[in-house]
Design a protein around this motif. Structure first.
Motif, short mmCIF file in Angstrom:
data_model
loop_
_atom_site.label_atom_id
_atom_site.label_comp_id
_atom_site.label_asym_id
_atom_site.label_seq_id
_atom_site.Cartn_x
_atom_site.Cartn_y
_atom_site.Cartn_z
N ASN A 67 0.82 -1.22 0.00
CA ASN A 67 0.00 0.00 0.00
C ASN A 67 0.85 1.26 0.00
O ASN A 67 0.33 2.36 0.09
N ARG A 68 2.18 1.12 -0.10
CA ARG A 68 3.14 2.20 -0.33
C ARG A 68 3.04 3.28 0.75
O ARG A 68 2.96 4.48 0.47
N SER A 69 3.10 2.87 2.02
CA SER A 69 2.87 3.79 3.13
C SER A 69 4.01 4.78 3.37
O SER A 69 3.80 5.84 3.94
N GLY A 70 5.25 4.41 2.98
CA GLY A 70 6.38 5.29 3.27
C GLY A 70 6.62 5.46 4.76
O GLY A 70 7.15 6.50 5.19
N LEU A 232 -1.71 -1.35 -3.69
CA LEU A 232 -2.81 -2.27 -3.41
C LEU A 232 -3.74 -1.73 -2.33
O LEU A 232 -3.29 -1.31 -1.27
N THR A 233 -5.04 -1.71 -2.63
CA THR A 233 -6.05 -1.52 -1.60
C THR A 233 -6.77 -2.84 -1.42
O THR A 233 -7.70 -3.20 -2.15
N LEU A 234 -6.31 -3.61 -0.44
CA LEU A 234 -6.76 -4.99 -0.27
C LEU A 234 -8.24 -5.11 0.10
O LEU A 234 -8.92 -6.01 -0.43
N ALA A 250 -7.88 2.54 -11.33
CA ALA A 250 -8.04 1.38 -10.46
C ALA A 250 -8.36 0.16 -11.30
O ALA A 250 -9.18 0.22 -12.22
N TYR A 251 -7.69 -0.96 -10.96
CA TYR A 251 -7.87 -2.22 -11.68
C TYR A 251 -8.23 -3.32 -10.68
O TYR A 251 -7.75 -3.31 -9.54
N GLU A 252 -9.02 -4.27 -11.12
CA GLU A 252 -9.39 -5.38 -10.26
C GLU A 252 -8.20 -6.31 -10.06
O GLU A 252 -7.48 -6.63 -11.00
N LEU A 253 -8.00 -6.72 -8.82
CA LEU A 253 -6.85 -7.54 -8.46
C LEU A 253 -6.84 -8.88 -9.18
O LEU A 253 -5.78 -9.39 -9.56
N HIS A 275 -4.43 4.12 2.54
CA HIS A 275 -4.60 3.99 3.99
C HIS A 275 -6.10 3.94 4.29
O HIS A 275 -6.83 4.89 3.98
N GLY A 276 -6.55 2.83 4.85
CA GLY A 276 -7.98 2.67 5.11
C GLY A 276 -8.75 2.71 3.81
O GLY A 276 -8.45 2.00 2.85
N ASP A 277 -9.76 3.58 3.75
CA ASP A 277 -10.58 3.67 2.55
C ASP A 277 -10.16 4.81 1.65
O ASP A 277 -10.90 5.22 0.76
N ARG A 278 -8.93 5.34 1.85
CA ARG A 278 -8.48 6.49 1.07
C ARG A 278 -7.20 6.18 0.29
O ARG A 278 -6.40 5.34 0.69
#
Length: 423
Positions: A67-70, A232-234, A250-253, A275-278
């Motif tokens: 999710n590339r949080s850094g 990724l937004t899991l 956005a693409y389907e996993l 992060h979360g829903d954002r």
């Protein structure tokens, strides 16, 4: 007399060459009119010494995770000053100006790719274990490697995606995916996902099996180059990836089908942070955006300094604060509203900064590591913007800092090479 005859001879030869070029140019142009394909073509994979391990999970990923949080979590209570531990000199001496690859670091050592085409593995004493040379592109490697239990994965600027034996550097598999790979892969359930660039310009998102390199699916063509790495937004089973079209898509996993697209005013060069829903991301239009990860609906946008950001954002441990580098300034913002908490100019900067920040969270303090001068890295207290330490460099820095077990890794351009600091 001889000089005059030689001059006439040269003029005649030049005239004949011009005539030949004039006669053949229409034929050449016709020959170069290739048919444009409506979708990516699945490529073949050459396999060598494949791993016997079926299940695999990532150990080091660009920006810390899929999710590339850094964000990096320290075992310490508070910040302690960094001290230089060792260095690997003379990295990134190629000529291409794209952001450089960041190190991959895990318990077995660290792995450094550079823009001269080498990928090198070092142990925790700083000794070279092995090196791999792609040798196929003058622009080398700008993708950040990904490691799992026994393999290293990386793409080069000639469009090859490699899987190497983590212990020896021997090729496990290789596949030609396109013209260039500038993005960095992430792994989920043994599948690699990475952005691929084509010459038109165009590009697509690719999913391959990490174990054997088998192509699983490709997204539709996106219309321009994806320098941005996928994220990724899991919870929503979606992959987000930006591109030079100016859209975050956005693409389907499961199959790569396009789900939604959010358009900005210019190129998107760095990965979205989920992060979360954002989802949070920057654009060359000068704004940082927050959108709903499942629909792409805009939540807020905040203008940074004019000129546009090439940076990935980073988020703190409780998800309340973002850090990002703009054109020639650094910014820290509230995630709830996008309000700027503080900002600092990058001293002496006259062109767009290419580095991304890193937030380090200690038990009782949070810090952010940022480019603060053309050749200087600063550590600030995230809350009050107080400078805690600065690290002077002899070369440029355009990647992402990496923090692992109280050690900081900076892959610079030129004499410094890779710098490893410890606390």
């Amino acid at each position: 007399m001889k000089s005059a005859l030689f001059g006439i001879y040269c003029i005649v030869i030049l005239g004949l060459l011009i005539r030949a070029e004039s006669n053949t140019l229409p034929l050449l142009e016709k020959d170069l009119s290739f048919q444009e394909l409506p979708s990516p073509v699945h490529g073949a994979t050459l396999t060598y010494e494949l791993s016997s391990r079926e299940a695999r999970s990532p150990q080091s990923t660009y920006r810390g995770n899929a999710n590339r949080s850094g964000l990096a979590i320290s075992s310490g209570d508070h910040f302690n000053a960094f001290q230089l531990k060792w260095q690997v000199p003379q990295l990134n001496n190629g000529i291409h100006r794209a952001s450089k690859s960041s190190p991959a670091v895990d318990d077995q050592g660290f792995y450094v790719a550079d823009d001269t085409g080498f990928l090198r593995a070092y142990d925790w004493t700083g000794s070279l274990r092995w090196q791999f040379y792609s040798g196929v592109s003058s622009r080398g490697i700008h993708s950040t490697p990904l490691t799992d239990e026994d393999s290293v994965y990386v793409g080069d600027y000639a469009g090859h995606l490699y899987c190497l034996n983590k212990d020896t550097g021997a090729i496990r598999w290789i596949t030609k995916t396109g013209v260039t790979i500038g993005s960095s892969p992430f792994m989920k359930d043994g599948v690699l996902y990475v952005g691929i660039e084509l010459a038109k310009p165009d590009g697509y998102l690719l999913a391959v099996s990490a174990r054997d390199g088998k192509w699983l699916w490709t997204s539709p063509l996106i219309g321009n180059h994806p320098h941005s790495s996928p994220a990724l937004t899991l919870p929503h089973s979606l992959i987000l990836m930006g591109s030079n079209t100016g859209a975050m898509q956005a693409y389907e996993l499961d199959d790569g089908k396009a789900r939604w697209s959010f358009t900005t005013g210019s190129d998107i060069k760095c990965a979205a942070l989920i992060h979360g829903d954002r989802a949070y991301f920057s654009s060359w239009d000068g704004f940082i955006y927050a959108v709903k990860a499942d629909t792409g609906a805009l939540i807020w946008k905040t203008e940074l300094d004019k000129g546009g950001s090439m940076s990935c954002p980073s988020i703190n441990a409780d998800g309340t604060v973002l850090a990002i580098t703009g054109f020639m300034k650094n910014f820290v913002l509230e995630t709830a509203t996008g309000k700027i908490m503080w900002e600092k100019a990058i001293a002496g900067r006259t062109s767009r900064a290419q580095a991304s920040p890193l937030i380090i969270s200690y038990a009782h303090q949070e810090t952010v590591v940022m480019l603060c001068e053309n050749r200087k890295i600063c550590v600030y207290d995230l809350k009050n913007a107080r400078e805690l330490q600065s690290l002077t460099l002899s070369g440029d820095f355009s990647g992402s800092p990496v923090y692992f077990k109280n050690q900081l890794f900076l892959a610079t351009t030129g004499p410094d090479g890779l710098l490893v600091f410890t606390q």
